[in-house]
Design a protein around this motif. Structure first.
Motif, PDB file in Angstrom:
ATOM      1  N   VAL A   1       1.890  10.896 -14.285  1.00 23.73           N
ATOM      2  CA  VAL A   1       2.818   9.846 -13.839  1.00 23.73           C
ATOM      3  C   VAL A   1       2.707   9.672 -12.335  1.00 23.73           C
ATOM      4  O   VAL A   1       2.703   8.552 -11.826  1.00 23.73           O
ATOM      5  CB  VAL A   1       4.268  10.194 -14.248  1.00 23.73           C
ATOM      6  CG1 VAL A   1       5.237   9.156 -13.720  1.00 23.73           C
ATOM      7  CG2 VAL A   1       4.388  10.326 -15.751  1.00 23.73           C
ATOM      8  N   SER A   2       2.591  10.788 -11.622  1.00 23.41           N
ATOM      9  CA  SER A   2       2.443  10.736 -10.163  1.00 23.41           C
ATOM     10  C   SER A   2       1.184   9.963  -9.782  1.00 23.41           C
ATOM     11  O   SER A   2       1.219   9.104  -8.897  1.00 23.41           O
ATOM     12  CB  SER A   2       2.368  12.151  -9.600  1.00 23.41           C
ATOM     13  OG  SER A   2       2.034  12.139  -8.243  1.00 23.41           O
ATOM     14  N   TRP A   3       0.085  10.234 -10.448  1.00 27.70           N
ATOM     15  CA  TRP A   3      -1.175   9.553 -10.162  1.00 27.70           C
ATOM     16  C   TRP A   3      -1.076   8.063 -10.459  1.00 27.70           C
ATOM     17  O   TRP A   3      -1.608   7.238  -9.729  1.00 27.70           O
ATOM     18  CB  TRP A   3      -2.300  10.190 -10.965  1.00 27.70           C
ATOM     19  CG  TRP A   3      -3.620   9.557 -10.716  1.00 27.70           C
ATOM     20  CD1 TRP A   3      -4.212   8.578 -11.452  1.00 27.70           C
ATOM     21  CD2 TRP A   3      -4.517   9.828  -9.640  1.00 27.70           C
ATOM     22  NE1 TRP A   3      -5.420   8.232 -10.911  1.00 27.70           N
ATOM     23  CE2 TRP A   3      -5.637   8.985  -9.792  1.00 27.70           C
ATOM     24  CE3 TRP A   3      -4.489  10.709  -8.567  1.00 27.70           C
ATOM     25  CZ2 TRP A   3      -6.708   9.001  -8.915  1.00 27.70           C
ATOM     26  CZ3 TRP A   3      -5.557  10.715  -7.691  1.00 27.70           C
ATOM     27  CH2 TRP A   3      -6.642   9.877  -7.863  1.00 27.70           C
ATOM     28  N   GLN A   4      -0.374   7.711 -11.540  1.00 29.20           N
ATOM     29  CA  GLN A   4      -0.237   6.308 -11.912  1.00 29.20           C
ATOM     30  C   GLN A   4       0.630   5.539 -10.914  1.00 29.20           C
ATOM     31  O   GLN A   4       0.384   4.359 -10.661  1.00 29.20           O
ATOM     32  CB  GLN A   4       0.354   6.182 -13.317  1.00 29.20           C
ATOM     33  CG  GLN A   4      -0.598   6.619 -14.394  1.00 29.20           C
ATOM     34  CD  GLN A   4       0.057   6.695 -15.757  1.00 29.20           C
ATOM     35  OE1 GLN A   4       1.276   6.658 -15.877  1.00 29.20           O
ATOM     36  NE2 GLN A   4      -0.763   6.833 -16.787  1.00 29.20           N
ATOM     37  N   LEU A   5       1.639   6.194 -10.332  1.00 32.59           N
ATOM     38  CA  LEU A   5       2.493   5.519  -9.364  1.00 32.59           C
ATOM     39  C   LEU A   5       1.784   5.305  -8.033  1.00 32.59           C
ATOM     40  O   LEU A   5       1.905   4.247  -7.421  1.00 32.59           O
ATOM     41  CB  LEU A   5       3.782   6.308  -9.151  1.00 32.59           C
ATOM     42  CG  LEU A   5       4.777   6.218 -10.288  1.00 32.59           C
ATOM     43  CD1 LEU A   5       5.909   7.220 -10.083  1.00 32.59           C
ATOM     44  CD2 LEU A   5       5.340   4.817 -10.398  1.00 32.59           C
TER      45      LEU A   5
ATOM     46  N   PRO B   1       0.795  -1.221   0.000  1.00 31.47           N
ATOM     47  CA  PRO B   1       0.000   0.000   0.000  1.00 31.47           C
ATOM     48  C   PRO B   1       0.839   1.287   0.000  1.00 31.47           C
ATOM     49  O   PRO B   1       0.338   2.341  -0.366  1.00 31.47           O
ATOM     50  CB  PRO B   1      -0.834  -0.105   1.277  1.00 31.47           C
ATOM     51  CG  PRO B   1      -0.143  -1.094   2.127  1.00 31.47           C
ATOM     52  CD  PRO B   1       0.590  -2.023   1.214  1.00 31.47           C
ATOM     53  N   GLY B   2       2.096   1.211   0.377  1.00 35.56           N
ATOM     54  CA  GLY B   2       2.911   2.419   0.426  1.00 35.56           C
ATOM     55  C   GLY B   2       3.934   2.532  -0.679  1.00 35.56           C
ATOM     56  O   GLY B   2       4.488   3.604  -0.903  1.00 35.56           O
ATOM     57  N   CYS B   3       4.182   1.448  -1.381  1.00 33.83           N
ATOM     58  CA  CYS B   3       5.198   1.476  -2.440  1.00 33.83           C
ATOM     59  C   CYS B   3       4.774   2.401  -3.570  1.00 33.83           C
ATOM     60  O   CYS B   3       3.638   2.393  -4.000  1.00 33.83           O
ATOM     61  CB  CYS B   3       5.460   0.076  -2.977  1.00 33.83           C
ATOM     62  SG  CYS B   3       6.468  -0.909  -1.863  1.00 33.83           S
ATOM     63  N   GLY B   4       5.692   3.210  -4.024  1.00 30.52           N
ATOM     64  CA  GLY B   4       5.435   4.161  -5.092  1.00 30.52           C
ATOM     65  C   GLY B   4       5.081   5.539  -4.596  1.00 30.52           C
ATOM     66  O   GLY B   4       5.026   6.490  -5.380  1.00 30.52           O
TER      67      GLY B   4
END
Length: 89
Positions: free
Chosen positions: A53-57, A35-38
């Motif tokens: 890109v931020s939203w996708q990560l 849940p925290g990765c990215g």
């Protein structure tokens, strides 16, 4: 001061690549989802203006940055308020 240094570190040294060293215990155990990765990479791209890109990560990157910036402002006002209280004595 710690939050400011953390945000500066993420801005300048945040990993923009997919292959990087991770301190995440779930990632090190071989799980593909955490849940925290990215989140750190999401903040890095968000601060560089790469919103998609931020939203996708990580979709919570915007929320995390908002909370951290709000806390910074809150702490600055608290320090100023305490400084005024000490000057009255």
């Amino acid at each position: 001061m710690t939050w400011t240094l953390a945000l500066l570190g993420i801005y300048f040294f945040g990993s923009a690549s997919d292959h990087h060293f991770s301190l995440c215990p779930l990632d090190n155990l071989g799980f593909s989802w955490c849940p925290g990765c990215g989140l750190g990479r999401s903040l890095h791209h968000l601060m560089h203006g790469e919103f998609l890109v931020s939203w996708q990560l990580h979709p919570l990157g915007v929320f995390a940055l908002t909370v951290i910036l709000w806390r910074l402002v809150d702490l600055i006002f608290l320090i100023k308020k305490q400084k005024k209280l000490w000057q009255t004595y």
